[in-house]
Design a protein around this motif. Structure first.
Motif, mmCIF file in Angstrom:
data_model
loop_
_atom_site.group_PDB
_atom_site.id
_atom_site.type_symbol
_atom_site.label_atom_id
_atom_site.label_comp_id
_atom_site.label_asym_id
_atom_site.label_seq_id
_atom_site.Cartn_x
_atom_site.Cartn_y
_atom_site.Cartn_z
ATOM 1 N N THR A 43 0.728 -1.246 0.010
ATOM 2 C CA THR A 43 -0.026 -0.066 -0.131
ATOM 3 C C THR A 43 0.917 1.266 0.008
ATOM 4 O O THR A 43 0.371 2.332 0.174
ATOM 5 C CB THR A 43 -0.974 -0.149 1.336
ATOM 6 O OG1 THR A 43 -0.189 0.086 2.366
ATOM 7 C CG2 THR A 43 -2.006 -1.009 1.201
ATOM 8 N N ASP A 44 2.225 1.115 -0.248
ATOM 9 C CA ASP A 44 3.050 2.289 -0.154
ATOM 10 C C ASP A 44 3.154 3.370 -1.257
ATOM 11 O O ASP A 44 3.088 4.336 -0.864
ATOM 12 C CB ASP A 44 4.557 1.763 0.012
ATOM 13 C CG ASP A 44 5.468 2.635 0.682
ATOM 14 O OD1 ASP A 44 5.101 3.536 1.524
ATOM 15 O OD2 ASP A 44 6.609 2.786 0.481
ATOM 16 N N ASP A 45 2.540 2.901 -2.383
ATOM 17 C CA ASP A 45 2.503 3.969 -3.473
ATOM 18 C C ASP A 45 1.171 4.259 -3.972
ATOM 19 O O ASP A 45 0.383 4.727 -2.914
ATOM 20 C CB ASP A 45 3.394 3.397 -4.693
ATOM 21 C CG ASP A 45 4.944 3.418 -4.293
ATOM 22 O OD1 ASP A 45 5.628 4.016 -3.709
ATOM 23 O OD2 ASP A 45 5.441 1.830 -4.579
ATOM 24 N N ASP A 49 -0.707 0.729 -7.845
ATOM 25 C CA ASP A 49 0.332 -0.014 -7.335
ATOM 26 C C ASP A 49 -0.293 -1.186 -6.208
ATOM 27 O O ASP A 49 0.123 -2.378 -6.117
ATOM 28 C CB ASP A 49 1.445 0.546 -6.897
ATOM 29 C CG ASP A 49 2.126 1.364 -7.988
ATOM 30 O OD1 ASP A 49 2.066 0.970 -9.156
ATOM 31 O OD2 ASP A 49 2.708 2.513 -7.489
ATOM 32 N N ALA A 50 -1.100 -0.640 -5.303
ATOM 33 C CA ALA A 50 -1.511 -1.433 -4.185
ATOM 34 C C ALA A 50 -2.421 -2.450 -4.862
ATOM 35 O O ALA A 50 -2.433 -3.592 -4.347
ATOM 36 C CB ALA A 50 -2.258 -0.552 -3.238
ATOM 37 N N GLY A 55 -2.800 -8.462 -5.613
ATOM 38 C CA GLY A 55 -3.184 -9.645 -6.559
ATOM 39 C C GLY A 55 -1.906 -10.542 -6.822
ATOM 40 O O GLY A 55 -1.959 -11.651 -6.729
ATOM 41 N N LYS A 56 -0.761 -9.725 -6.999
ATOM 42 C CA LYS A 56 0.453 -10.550 -7.470
ATOM 43 C C LYS A 56 1.231 -11.135 -6.434
ATOM 44 O O LYS A 56 1.821 -12.253 -6.550
ATOM 45 C CB LYS A 56 1.524 -9.489 -8.392
ATOM 46 C CG LYS A 56 2.671 -10.074 -9.117
ATOM 47 C CD LYS A 56 3.215 -9.060 -9.806
ATOM 48 C CE LYS A 56 4.145 -9.625 -10.728
ATOM 49 N NZ LYS A 56 4.929 -8.515 -11.575
ATOM 50 N N PHE A 65 -6.403 -4.474 0.977
ATOM 51 C CA PHE A 65 -5.168 -3.616 0.580
ATOM 52 C C PHE A 65 -5.610 -2.173 -0.070
ATOM 53 O O PHE A 65 -5.060 -1.251 0.342
ATOM 54 C CB PHE A 65 -4.198 -4.213 -0.161
ATOM 55 C CG PHE A 65 -3.685 -5.420 0.236
ATOM 56 C CD1 PHE A 65 -2.827 -5.342 1.382
ATOM 57 C CD2 PHE A 65 -4.142 -6.958 0.013
ATOM 58 C CE1 PHE A 65 -2.277 -6.527 1.914
ATOM 59 C CE2 PHE A 65 -3.629 -7.717 0.678
ATOM 60 C CZ PHE A 65 -2.639 -7.674 1.572
ATOM 61 N N ALA A 66 -6.897 -2.258 -0.839
ATOM 62 C CA ALA A 66 -7.557 -1.014 -1.376
ATOM 63 C C ALA A 66 -7.984 -0.079 -0.167
ATOM 64 O O ALA A 66 -7.666 1.015 -0.178
ATOM 65 C CB ALA A 66 -8.494 -1.447 -2.371
#
Length: 180
Positions: A43-45, A49-50, A55-56, A65-66
């Motif tokens: 969740t840093d950027d 990206d989060a 997912g990855k 995470f969203a």
């Protein structure tokens, strides 16, 4: 009388408050554990990206995470800030278990159940963890409350609440499918 407490209930209320203060709240400012650092990195950027990183690199859906990405925008990235959602979710989960037990057993049994749950090492760990486990538990308890209500009073709203709770739990972790 519903407004007075028997001695066992008083012991359970005080004991639960002590357990939550010592096992949950006092540990909220500890350094992040390994899994929690993944939450920070994911969740840093940017929001995109989060979403992509969750997912990855995680076995959980991007929903948690969203949410944490948005939470960080509003409340910051400290250990305390990132653990508050889990603290609130676990507190609500415990309250839900209290309500279920009160419905199915009685109020004294509900206070005992609340103490047992709050003092569980796993619950205490996840109550202050920047991971999706406490929100998962909240959705699971909500689904149980909804299906109990659905069985007692029926209605589309109860069925809809159950469905939303199950979907929410599944989006916290695929292990929630075991709830079905």
């Amino acid at each position: 009388d519903e407004t007075s407490f028997d001695p066992l209930e008083i012991v359970m209320v005080v004991s639960t408050a002590v357990v939550i203060a010592i096992w949950w709240i006092a540990r909220i400012n500890e350094s992040f554990q390994l899994d929690e650092t993944a939450t920070v990195w994911i969740t840093d950027d940017s929001f995109g990206d989060a979403w992509e990183r969750s997912g990855k690199f995680q076995g959980n859906s991007p929903l948690y995470f969203a949410f944490i990405w948005g939470w960080r925008v509003v409340f910051g990235s400290s250990e305390v800030a990132l653990r508050i959602p889990s603290l609130l979710a676990m507190g609500a989960s415990c309250w839900g278990v209290f309500r279920l037990t009160q419905r199915w057993v009685n109020r004294t049994g509900a206070w005992v159940a609340l103490f047992v749950l709050a003092s569980s090492p796993v619950v205490a760990l996840h109550a202050v963890s920047a991971r999706p486990y406490a929100p998962l538990m909240l959705f699971a308890v909500a689904s149980t409350l909804a299906v109990a209500r659905w069985g007692e009073v029926g209605g589309v709203s109860s069925g809809l609440l159950w469905s939303v709770s199950i979907v929410g739990a599944t989006y916290m972790s695929p292990f929630a499918l075991l709830l079905l």
